[in-house]
Design an enzyme around this catalytic site. Structure first.
Site, mmCIF file in Angstrom:
data_model
loop_
_atom_site.group_PDB
_atom_site.id
_atom_site.type_symbol
_atom_site.label_atom_id
_atom_site.label_comp_id
_atom_site.label_asym_id
_atom_site.label_seq_id
_atom_site.Cartn_x
_atom_site.Cartn_y
_atom_site.Cartn_z
ATOM 1 N N GLN A 2 30.958 -13.440 35.026
ATOM 2 C CA GLN A 2 31.599 -14.386 34.123
ATOM 3 C C GLN A 2 31.686 -13.785 32.725
ATOM 4 O O GLN A 2 30.666 -13.554 32.091
ATOM 5 C CB GLN A 2 30.757 -15.666 34.099
ATOM 6 C CG GLN A 2 31.245 -16.719 33.131
ATOM 7 C CD GLN A 2 30.222 -17.839 32.972
ATOM 8 O OE1 GLN A 2 29.735 -18.385 33.941
ATOM 9 N NE2 GLN A 2 29.887 -18.167 31.738
ATOM 10 N N SER A 33 25.925 -11.078 33.156
ATOM 11 C CA SER A 33 25.043 -10.776 34.281
ATOM 12 C C SER A 33 25.864 -10.235 35.444
ATOM 13 O O SER A 33 27.016 -10.656 35.638
ATOM 14 C CB SER A 33 24.305 -12.035 34.735
ATOM 15 O OG SER A 33 23.548 -12.554 33.673
ATOM 16 N N GLU A 75 28.935 -25.651 36.147
ATOM 17 C CA GLU A 75 27.796 -24.729 36.083
ATOM 18 C C GLU A 75 26.489 -25.478 35.885
ATOM 19 O O GLU A 75 25.506 -25.229 36.560
ATOM 20 C CB GLU A 75 28.001 -23.734 34.927
ATOM 21 C CG GLU A 75 26.826 -22.772 34.737
ATOM 22 C CD GLU A 75 26.974 -21.878 33.513
ATOM 23 O OE1 GLU A 75 27.738 -22.232 32.599
ATOM 24 O OE2 GLU A 75 26.324 -20.823 33.484
ATOM 25 N N ASN A 134 19.888 -24.884 24.314
ATOM 26 C CA ASN A 134 19.354 -26.238 24.251
ATOM 27 C C ASN A 134 19.728 -26.937 22.946
ATOM 28 O O ASN A 134 19.792 -28.170 22.902
ATOM 29 C CB ASN A 134 17.837 -26.206 24.460
ATOM 30 C CG ASN A 134 17.491 -25.975 25.927
ATOM 31 O OD1 ASN A 134 18.378 -25.675 26.730
ATOM 32 N ND2 ASN A 134 16.235 -26.123 26.274
ATOM 33 N N GLU A 135 19.971 -26.154 21.889
ATOM 34 C CA GLU A 135 20.442 -26.776 20.642
ATOM 35 C C GLU A 135 21.832 -27.405 20.858
ATOM 36 O O GLU A 135 22.092 -28.530 20.424
ATOM 37 C CB GLU A 135 20.521 -25.749 19.504
ATOM 38 C CG GLU A 135 19.188 -25.409 18.884
ATOM 39 C CD GLU A 135 18.349 -24.486 19.768
ATOM 40 O OE1 GLU A 135 18.922 -23.866 20.695
ATOM 41 O OE2 GLU A 135 17.133 -24.400 19.535
#
Lengths: 372, 391
Positions: free
Chosen positions: B126, B161, B244, B375-376
């Site tokens: 991706q 990745s 996702e 997470n922000e």
């Protein structure tokens, strides 16, 4: 697996929310808290009239035939409204306890009373000299040929001033535990309200040589302990549902405040330091609600859920202590005032963390259940 | 409400576990390890899953799936993540690149790309993040310009990745100028064997193969590899990212680690001959983790329940992602404290407790609050869309 509420469950939740919105405002919460009994008696009567307090009792005795899952929906709404009722003591503890002991004419009659009236039956477990509900009682049951009597003092008895019957844990002369049903109006019963941070109606109750009616000893020994555990587990789950409602109250007030209060030319909710505290409150409140629902469901299925009850309480205690301070931080000084509503929720939530099994007690129960 | 998997899903879980016990080799430690056998193994493993109709179970029949119940699909996600994701990179194509093609691809694209995915034969990567476009993804600058009958791609992607092994890349790039940065983006499907693509592995705390940079230098991409409308790539990307986050069963690995820690604490004695499990801090740590594991699992199931009921929202996946990723951090740290000083010894060292499992998890947990939308960013979503706070 399905975590969505059924249509009926949504009706229970929405109905309760409407009723409470129509009948209770924060000023009434303050009045009730300051009153002698500390209970929203009218709301409790209305809830009984609608059959809500008997929601989880079997249909054949006049109950709603639903379960603790449904009762918890009601509990959360009461928490949202900061209402003070005997729901946890009566529909939580007493109903589960009375269904867990060997049935007798007296237990059947008490269950039927719970199913069809607004009568309050409440546990008197923690000794005045003990630590909490699960500590071995020092109050004594004395049995002679002439009849049985009880003597001792209990602390933090919920709703004692409006109760008809007290379920009192005692030490029998053989040293074993026993639970006795005592009329609150019996001669020798005296009560006085504690001052308590959450504003809950908690009472110090003394028993001075109080006569126990025939059949009043409901359980003894291991059976008594198991029935107490069943009652306390149901009460702990239901109380957590109420505390989740308090958290929703904090989130609502915090979101409103942060969306309107301006500093440095900006609404403070646009600062991430503020917004992320509220987001964390949302996350942990959602987590608590789901843990409550799963645990209630397991209890409804008749499973052994000691690990889940205790673990849920440990988690709720941990995150709610944080949430209380996060909510106060978001509000600044105004949240510390009594004229602002935040403290109605944060005092209750903090008191909840100490009640129904504190973190140490429930951690130990969960650890044993986990095989540690 | 119902808090149990359907009996047939549990039956399937047992079959799947038996299959994995038989198929996973002794050396398998998880996808993010430094071992050249990993990618070829994952491809073979996926093809075997495909033979049993277990690879693309949740896909519709017309695209090579079996329209499986969402809970059966959850069983697959849990069991795979618990075992270190032996499907390798292909979880991405199964969970969200494929579904994205079903939503936005042409019939020809679906025919060409979905079949190989369903067969377990093809690996995708991706290409979204760039050095200057992380959380602010729409700030990306990789360009696809019009050349002789095709796009010409120039730019750089990072944190990609599996790029060393991938056959194809899902590439978000800028095809047209827009008034706002979210406009003018397009989604391309790029053959990784096209001349002009250079992959440079980035050595990381998780090993030399976890992340890569990918450079595009005059890479020709045919026009028929554009997915969705030209210039509308942001909408395609958002839809892809939503798929996702739903796919992640981050709690499943926590259960494996928790079971290992309980076993370790009850069987390992301290210098006084007492099991570690009797220490108050150990009891407290494990109880806290167990309750949080339950919560993480339920937060994940809530998303699936809502999807099945047709009432999915943007906020629940954000809540789940924050909670689960932070639980993965917590169990790494509590776990290391429980195993103690030797917890820092790495896998393969004979003195490493649990063969370095906790240390290995700790390292690989670090990116979890960062990956899949930090997470922000998730907290912003919760605050703005969930609580109605101003931007």
């Amino acid at each position: 697996m399905d975590l969505m509420l059924s249509d009926t469950q949504e009706m229970i939740r929405d109905g309760a929310r409407r009723l409470l919105a129509d009948t209770l405002d924060p000023d009434m919460v303050r009045e009730v808290e300051a009153s002698a009994d500390g209970v929203n008696a009218e709301i409790w009567a209305q809830m009984a009239e609608l059959g809500w307090t008997a929601l989880a009792l079997p249909e054949d005795i006049g109950g709603g035939g639903a379960g603790l899952v449904d009762l918890c929906l009601l509990g959360e709404e009461l928490g949202r409204a900061a209402a003070s009722t005997p729901l946890v003591a009566t529909a939580g503890f007493a109903a589960a306890f009375l269904q867990a002991v060997e049935p007798t004419a007296l237990t059947r009659s008490m269950l039927s009373t719970l199913a069809t009236s607004d009568a309050v039956i409440t546990p008197a477990l923690a000794d005045a000299a003990g630590r909490d509900e699960r500590s071995a009682p020092a109050s004594v049951l004395t049995e002679t040929d002439a009849g049985a009597t009880i003597s001792g003092a209990k602390a933090m008895v919920p709703c004692a001033s409006v109760a008809q019957v007290l379920l009192v844990s005692l030490r029998a002369s053989d040293g074993e535990a026993a639970v006795v049903a005592v009329d609150r109006d019996a001669a020798g019963v005296r009560w006085a309200r504690h001052g308590a941070t959450g504003g809950d109606p908690l009472f110090h109750v003394e028993f001075d040589n109080v006569s126990v009616p025939a059949g009043g000893v409901l359980a003894r020994g291991r059976a008594a302990q198991q029935a107490i555990d069943a009652g306390l587990d149901a009460a702990a789950v239901l109380a957590t549902a109420e505390a989740v409602g308090c958290c929703e109250g904090m989130i609502r007030l915090g979101s409103e405040y942060a969306s309107n209060r301006q500093q440095f030319g900006r609404v403070i909710g646009s600062y991430q330091a503020v917004a992320h505290r509220l987001a964390d409150m949302r996350i942990n409140t959602d987590a608590c609600r789901l843990l409550v629902a799963e645990t209630a469901w397991l209890l409804d299925q008749g499973r052994d859920a000691t690990l889940e009850v205790a673990g849920t309480k440990v988690f709720a205690n941990e995150v709610m202590v944080d949430m209380v301070h996060a909510a106060h931080t978001v509000h600044g000084a105004i949240g510390y005032t009594t004229e602002y509503d935040l403290q109605l929720y944060t005092r209750r939530a903090r008191a909840f963390c100490l009640s129904h099994g504190d973190t140490d007690a429930q951690t130990e129960r969960a650890a044993v259940a986990l095989g540690l | 409400m119902e808090f149990e998997f359907p009996a047939e899903a549990e039956q399937f879980r047992a079959e799947l576990r038996a299959f994995m016990d038989a198929e996973l080799p002794e050396w398998w430690k998880g996808l993010f390890h430094d071992d050249d056998r990993i990618y070829p193994f994952t491809r073979e493993f996926c093809m075997k899953l495909a033979e049993r109709d277990w690879l693309t179970m949740s896909w519709p029949v017309e695209h090579g799936g079996v329209d499986a119940d969402v809970w059966r699909q959850m069983v697959v996600r849990e069991e795979m993540w618990a075992a270190g994701e032996p499907r390798g990179p292909q979880y991405m194509s199964l969970n969200y690149i494929g579904p994205m093609l079903m939503d936005f691809g042409t019939a020809d694209q679906q025919e060409r790309f979905l079949k190989p995915m369903a067969g377990g034969e093809v690996m995708w990567c991706q290409g979204f993040s760039e050095p200057e476009a992380g959380s602010d993804l729409a700030a990306l600058s990789t360009k696809a310009t019009d050349a002789d009958g095709c796009f010409l791609v120039n730019g750089q992607k990072i944190w990609t990745s599996y790029a060393t092994a991938a056959d194809w890349c899902l590439l978000l790039c800028r095809t047209d100028p827009g008034e706002r940065k979210h406009q003018g983006l397009s989604m391309l499907l790029v053959d990784m064997n096209t001349p002009g693509i250079t992959v440079r592995p980035i050595d990381s705390m998780g090993g030399p193969k976890e992340f890569n940079e990918v450079f595009f230098d005059d890479v020709e991409v045919p026009y028929d590899c554009l997915v969705g409308p030209r210039g509308d790539g942001w909408r395609v990307a958002i839809s892809t990212l939503a798929h996702e986050r739903v796919g992640a069963a981050l709690h499943a690995r926590v259960k494996v680690l928790l079971d290992a820690l309980i076993e370790y604490a009850t069987t390992t004695k301290d210098e006084n001959g007492q099991p570690l499990a009797l220490r108050p801090s150990v009891r407290s740590g494990l109880v806290r983790l167990q309750a949080r594991y339950r919560a993480a699992r339920l937060l994940c199931y809530r998303i699936v329940s809502a999807m099945a009921a047709g009432v999915a929202n943007d906020v629940d996946p954000a809540v789940s992602k924050v909670f689960s990723s932070e639980l993965n951090i917590l169990i790494g740290n509590i776990g290391l404290d429980i195993v103690g000083a030797r917890g820092q010894l790495t896998t393969g060292d004979g003195l490493a407790p649990l063969d370095g499992l906790m240390n290995d998890h700790w390292v690989h947990s670090i990116p979890q609050p960062i990956a899949m939308g930090t997470n922000e960013i998730q907290r912003n979503i919760i605050a703005q869309r969930g609580l109605g706070l101003p931007r």
